[in-house]
Design a protein around this motif. Sequence first.
Motif, PDB file in Angstrom:
ATOM      1  N   PRO A  42     -24.766 -34.756   2.296  1.00 58.61           N
ATOM      2  CA  PRO A  42     -24.800 -33.950   1.082  1.00 58.61           C
ATOM      3  C   PRO A  42     -23.388 -33.691   0.569  1.00 58.61           C
ATOM      4  O   PRO A  42     -22.412 -33.914   1.287  1.00 58.61           O
ATOM      5  CB  PRO A  42     -25.471 -32.658   1.534  1.00 58.61           C
ATOM      6  N   PRO A  43     -23.247 -33.209  -0.647  1.00 60.56           N
ATOM      7  CA  PRO A  43     -21.916 -32.872  -1.171  1.00 60.56           C
ATOM      8  C   PRO A  43     -21.218 -31.861  -0.259  1.00 60.56           C
ATOM      9  O   PRO A  43     -21.868 -31.094   0.454  1.00 60.56           O
ATOM     10  CB  PRO A  43     -22.220 -32.248  -2.538  1.00 60.56           C
ATOM     11  N   PRO A  44     -19.877 -31.852  -0.285  1.00 60.65           N
ATOM     12  CA  PRO A  44     -19.118 -30.977   0.621  1.00 60.65           C
ATOM     13  C   PRO A  44     -19.408 -29.484   0.469  1.00 60.65           C
ATOM     14  O   PRO A  44     -19.155 -28.723   1.397  1.00 60.65           O
ATOM     15  CB  PRO A  44     -17.664 -31.274   0.265  1.00 60.65           C
ATOM     16  N   ASP A  45     -19.940 -29.041  -0.681  1.00 57.46           N
ATOM     17  CA  ASP A  45     -20.168 -27.612  -0.869  1.00 57.46           C
ATOM     18  C   ASP A  45     -21.497 -27.127  -0.294  1.00 57.46           C
ATOM     19  O   ASP A  45     -21.811 -25.946  -0.363  1.00 57.46           O
ATOM     20  CB  ASP A  45     -20.060 -27.248  -2.352  1.00 57.46           C
ATOM     21  N   VAL A  46     -22.288 -28.018   0.303  1.00 58.33           N
ATOM     22  CA  VAL A  46     -23.551 -27.631   0.921  1.00 58.33           C
ATOM     23  C   VAL A  46     -23.264 -27.025   2.296  1.00 58.33           C
ATOM     24  O   VAL A  46     -22.515 -27.586   3.089  1.00 58.33           O
ATOM     25  CB  VAL A  46     -24.498 -28.844   1.054  1.00 58.33           C
ATOM     26  N   VAL A  47     -23.856 -25.868   2.570  1.00 53.45           N
ATOM     27  CA  VAL A  47     -23.659 -25.185   3.849  1.00 53.45           C
ATOM     28  C   VAL A  47     -24.605 -25.770   4.894  1.00 53.45           C
ATOM     29  O   VAL A  47     -25.806 -25.880   4.660  1.00 53.45           O
ATOM     30  CB  VAL A  47     -23.891 -23.668   3.706  1.00 53.45           C
ATOM     31  N   VAL A  48     -24.036 -26.152   6.030  1.00 54.45           N
ATOM     32  CA  VAL A  48     -24.824 -26.626   7.163  1.00 54.45           C
ATOM     33  C   VAL A  48     -24.576 -25.648   8.309  1.00 54.45           C
ATOM     34  O   VAL A  48     -23.465 -25.554   8.832  1.00 54.45           O
ATOM     35  CB  VAL A  48     -24.419 -28.058   7.584  1.00 54.45           C
ATOM     36  N   THR A  49     -25.613 -24.904   8.664  1.00 51.25           N
ATOM     37  CA  THR A  49     -25.517 -23.936   9.747  1.00 51.25           C
ATOM     38  C   THR A  49     -25.260 -24.666  11.069  1.00 51.25           C
ATOM     39  O   THR A  49     -25.814 -25.740  11.300  1.00 51.25           O
ATOM     40  CB  THR A  49     -26.814 -23.115   9.843  1.00 51.25           C
ATOM     41  N   ALA A  50     -24.439 -24.093  11.928  1.00 47.98           N
ATOM     42  CA  ALA A  50     -24.077 -24.725  13.194  1.00 47.98           C
ATOM     43  C   ALA A  50     -25.300 -25.062  14.032  1.00 47.98           C
ATOM     44  O   ALA A  50     -26.226 -24.256  14.158  1.00 47.98           O
ATOM     45  CB  ALA A  50     -23.143 -23.804  13.979  1.00 47.98           C
ATOM     46  N   ALA A  51     -25.302 -26.275  14.576  1.00 51.81           N
ATOM     47  CA  ALA A  51     -26.393 -26.737  15.424  1.00 51.81           C
ATOM     48  C   ALA A  51     -25.897 -27.889  16.284  1.00 51.81           C
ATOM     49  O   ALA A  51     -24.920 -28.564  15.947  1.00 51.81           O
ATOM     50  CB  ALA A  51     -27.581 -27.205  14.574  1.00 51.81           C
TER      51      ALA A  51
END
Length: 198
Positions: A42-51
């Motif tokens: 996804p684009p860099p501004d999408v938040v990916v929660t730590a996993a």
Amino acid sequence: MHRHRFAVALTTVLLVSGCASEEPTPAPPDRSAVESRISVAPPPDVVVTAAQPNWIELRAADGVTYMSSTINPNGLFRGGASGQVLDPVDERPAWWAESGLPGTDAQQTVVVVGHNYSQREAPFRALGVTQPGDVVVLDTANGILTYIVESVGPLPKGSLLGENELRRAVPGRLILANCDVRDGEPTENNFIVVAQLQ
């Protein structure tokens, strides 16, 4: 406290065992294209929660995937009688469970390690052909993360026992490590790839 665990993790990475075997010597690793299993990030501004990561790919700067592998689903912890041995249970790379979890807001360095045998195949043999500017893609249950490779190269086993910049917790940093094998023979080094979240 987490910084201390990360320092111990990197120290342990330098004590990786199991680099040699008695099977025929495989061809040297190369950057030949392999099938990608991870969709476009996804684009860099999408938040990916730590996993925890579940798949890893190495890609050339032009987007060609040259290594694609599942990550062992069991986080890897220190072992051995001294508690200072890192030995993934199979050929798959393994997330070092005492390092940070990958995510867009991760504050700790993430460490993924894998075997590099002198006489049989393993996905992390590809670290030896990784170049600055390449891309590391991690797939997690919460999304896809891309990292740009900043540096690659061997470090003597045990070199991180003292003060070393790689021992610091750095937000968005990813370190990949294996046993260094040159000309079909294990060396006294680990091969380290350092990448930064894009």
